[in-house]
Write a protein that holds these residues in place. Structure first.
Motif, PDB file in Angstrom:
ATOM      1  N   LEU A 129       0.841  -1.331   0.090  1.00  0.00           N
ATOM      2  CA  LEU A 129       0.085  -0.217   0.146  1.00  0.00           C
ATOM      3  C   LEU A 129       1.030   1.376   0.020  1.00  0.00           C
ATOM      4  O   LEU A 129       0.387   2.230  -0.752  1.00  0.00           O
ATOM      5  CB  LEU A 129      -0.759   0.045   1.040  1.00  0.00           C
ATOM      6  CG  LEU A 129      -2.108  -0.906   0.968  1.00  0.00           C
ATOM      7  CD1 LEU A 129      -2.922  -1.129   2.546  1.00  0.00           C
ATOM      8  CD2 LEU A 129      -3.107  -0.523   0.086  1.00  0.00           C
ATOM      9  N   TYR A 189       1.091   6.408  -7.065  1.00  0.00           N
ATOM     10  CA  TYR A 189      -0.021   6.954  -7.655  1.00  0.00           C
ATOM     11  C   TYR A 189      -0.290   8.306  -7.039  1.00  0.00           C
ATOM     12  O   TYR A 189      -1.243   8.911  -7.278  1.00  0.00           O
ATOM     13  CB  TYR A 189      -1.282   6.032  -7.658  1.00  0.00           C
ATOM     14  CG  TYR A 189      -0.963   4.903  -8.673  1.00  0.00           C
ATOM     15  CD1 TYR A 189      -1.016   5.222  -9.978  1.00  0.00           C
ATOM     16  CD2 TYR A 189      -0.676   3.535  -7.977  1.00  0.00           C
ATOM     17  CE1 TYR A 189      -0.932   3.947 -10.786  1.00  0.00           C
ATOM     18  CE2 TYR A 189      -0.485   2.670  -9.126  1.00  0.00           C
ATOM     19  CZ  TYR A 189      -0.616   2.675 -10.286  1.00  0.00           C
ATOM     20  OH  TYR A 189      -0.336   1.667 -11.121  1.00  0.00           O
ATOM     21  N   GLY A 190       0.224   8.334  -5.746  1.00  0.00           N
ATOM     22  CA  GLY A 190      -0.077   9.754  -4.948  1.00  0.00           C
ATOM     23  C   GLY A 190      -1.566   9.968  -4.396  1.00  0.00           C
ATOM     24  O   GLY A 190      -2.107  10.881  -4.479  1.00  0.00           O
ATOM     25  N   TRP A 191      -2.077   8.841  -4.141  1.00  0.00           N
ATOM     26  CA  TRP A 191      -3.350   8.734  -3.407  1.00  0.00           C
ATOM     27  C   TRP A 191      -3.567   9.753  -2.373  1.00  0.00           C
ATOM     28  O   TRP A 191      -4.755  10.572  -2.192  1.00  0.00           O
ATOM     29  CB  TRP A 191      -4.083   7.339  -3.049  1.00  0.00           C
ATOM     30  CG  TRP A 191      -3.976   6.283  -4.186  1.00  0.00           C
ATOM     31  CD1 TRP A 191      -4.371   6.623  -5.552  1.00  0.00           C
ATOM     32  CD2 TRP A 191      -3.672   5.062  -4.161  1.00  0.00           C
ATOM     33  NE1 TRP A 191      -4.183   5.339  -6.125  1.00  0.00           N
ATOM     34  CE2 TRP A 191      -3.785   4.525  -5.429  1.00  0.00           C
ATOM     35  CE3 TRP A 191      -3.097   4.195  -3.178  1.00  0.00           C
ATOM     36  CZ2 TRP A 191      -3.655   3.309  -5.576  1.00  0.00           C
ATOM     37  CZ3 TRP A 191      -2.954   2.753  -3.354  1.00  0.00           C
ATOM     38  CH2 TRP A 191      -3.091   2.371  -4.602  1.00  0.00           C
ATOM     39  N   ILE A 192      -2.812   9.811  -1.351  1.00  0.00           N
ATOM     40  CA  ILE A 192      -2.840  10.545  -0.346  1.00  0.00           C
ATOM     41  C   ILE A 192      -1.497  11.330  -0.135  1.00  0.00           C
ATOM     42  O   ILE A 192      -0.392  10.640  -0.086  1.00  0.00           O
ATOM     43  CB  ILE A 192      -2.608   9.595   1.305  1.00  0.00           C
ATOM     44  CG1 ILE A 192      -4.308   8.947   1.110  1.00  0.00           C
ATOM     45  CG2 ILE A 192      -2.779  10.772   2.397  1.00  0.00           C
ATOM     46  CD1 ILE A 192      -4.481   8.036   2.055  1.00  0.00           C
ATOM     47  N   SER A 193      -1.510  12.639   0.039  1.00  0.00           N
ATOM     48  CA  SER A 193      -0.287  13.478   0.111  1.00  0.00           C
ATOM     49  C   SER A 193      -0.234  13.845   1.321  1.00  0.00           C
ATOM     50  O   SER A 193      -1.127  13.945   2.171  1.00  0.00           O
ATOM     51  CB  SER A 193      -0.195  14.411  -1.144  1.00  0.00           C
ATOM     52  OG  SER A 193      -1.403  15.590  -0.637  1.00  0.00           O
ATOM     53  N   ASN A 234       0.836   3.833  -3.130  1.00  0.00           N
ATOM     54  CA  ASN A 234       0.572   5.276  -2.726  1.00  0.00           C
ATOM     55  C   ASN A 234       1.581   6.080  -3.021  1.00  0.00           C
ATOM     56  O   ASN A 234       1.572   7.461  -3.776  1.00  0.00           O
ATOM     57  CB  ASN A 234       0.114   5.391  -1.203  1.00  0.00           C
ATOM     58  CG  ASN A 234      -0.179   6.833  -0.995  1.00  0.00           C
ATOM     59  OD1 ASN A 234      -1.288   7.406  -1.569  1.00  0.00           O
ATOM     60  ND2 ASN A 234       0.499   7.589   0.005  1.00  0.00           N
ATOM     61  N   TYR A 235       3.053   5.911  -2.909  1.00  0.00           N
ATOM     62  CA  TYR A 235       4.076   6.695  -3.461  1.00  0.00           C
ATOM     63  C   TYR A 235       3.949   6.702  -5.000  1.00  0.00           C
ATOM     64  O   TYR A 235       4.294   7.949  -5.329  1.00  0.00           O
ATOM     65  CB  TYR A 235       5.472   5.843  -3.096  1.00  0.00           C
ATOM     66  CG  TYR A 235       6.559   6.705  -3.569  1.00  0.00           C
ATOM     67  CD1 TYR A 235       7.146   7.648  -2.712  1.00  0.00           C
ATOM     68  CD2 TYR A 235       7.306   6.395  -4.367  1.00  0.00           C
ATOM     69  CE1 TYR A 235       8.326   8.386  -2.995  1.00  0.00           C
ATOM     70  CE2 TYR A 235       8.414   7.116  -4.955  1.00  0.00           C
ATOM     71  CZ  TYR A 235       8.782   8.225  -4.243  1.00  0.00           C
ATOM     72  OH  TYR A 235       9.957   8.730  -4.608  1.00  0.00           O
ATOM     73  N   ASP A 295      -3.009  16.364   2.433  1.00  0.00           N
ATOM     74  CA  ASP A 295      -4.056  15.937   2.820  1.00  0.00           C
ATOM     75  C   ASP A 295      -4.357  15.503   4.277  1.00  0.00           C
ATOM     76  O   ASP A 295      -5.525  15.087   4.673  1.00  0.00           O
ATOM     77  CB  ASP A 295      -4.447  14.520   1.707  1.00  0.00           C
ATOM     78  CG  ASP A 295      -4.532  14.757   0.327  1.00  0.00           C
ATOM     79  OD1 ASP A 295      -5.034  15.940   0.148  1.00  0.00           O
ATOM     80  OD2 ASP A 295      -4.165  13.727  -0.502  1.00  0.00           O
TER      81      ASP A 295
END
Length: 90
Positions: free
Chosen positions: A67, A74-78, A71-72, A81
Motif C-alpha cells: 500500500l 500513484y499519490g493517493w494521499i499526499s 501510494n508513493y 491531505d
C-alpha cells in the motif's frame, strides 16, 4: 523508488507489525490451566509461538509495504491531505 528503500520500509513495517501482533492469541498459564513455575510472572505466556507471530507480521508488513509503495507511485494521499487544522492550504 529504489528497491533498497522498499526493503528498508518493509523492515520497518515488519518490526512494528510484530510488536503490534505480539499480544494476540497468547494465553497465560492460568487461562490454559497449567502449573506455574515458582517465581514466574502471572502474565507470562503459556503458548507463545514466535514462528506464528513472524508469519503474521510478514503478511501484514507485505500488505502495508504494498500500500505504501502504491501510494508513493500513484499519490493517493499526499502530505497536504493530512492537514486537519491550522491555516487553510492555498
Amino acid at each position: 523508488m529504489e528497491w533498497t528503500s522498499i526493503v528498508a520500509i518493509f523492515a520497518l513495517f515488519w518490526v512494528v507489525s510484530a510488536f503490534v501482533l505480539l499480544p494476540f492469541g497468547v494465553k497465560t498459564h492460568e487461562e490454559v490451566g497449567m502449573e506455574k513455575v515458582p517465581g514466574q510472572a502471572d502474565s507470562a505466556p503459556a503458548n507463545f509461538r514466535p514462528g506464528l507471530v513472524a508469519k503474521r507480521a510478514s503478511v501484514l508488513a507485505i500488505v502495508l509495504t504494498t500500500l505504501y509503495v502504491l501510494n508513493y507511485g500513484y499519490g493517493w494521499i499526499s502530505a497536504e491531505d493530512l492537514i486537519f487544522w491550522g491555516p487553510e492550504p492555498r
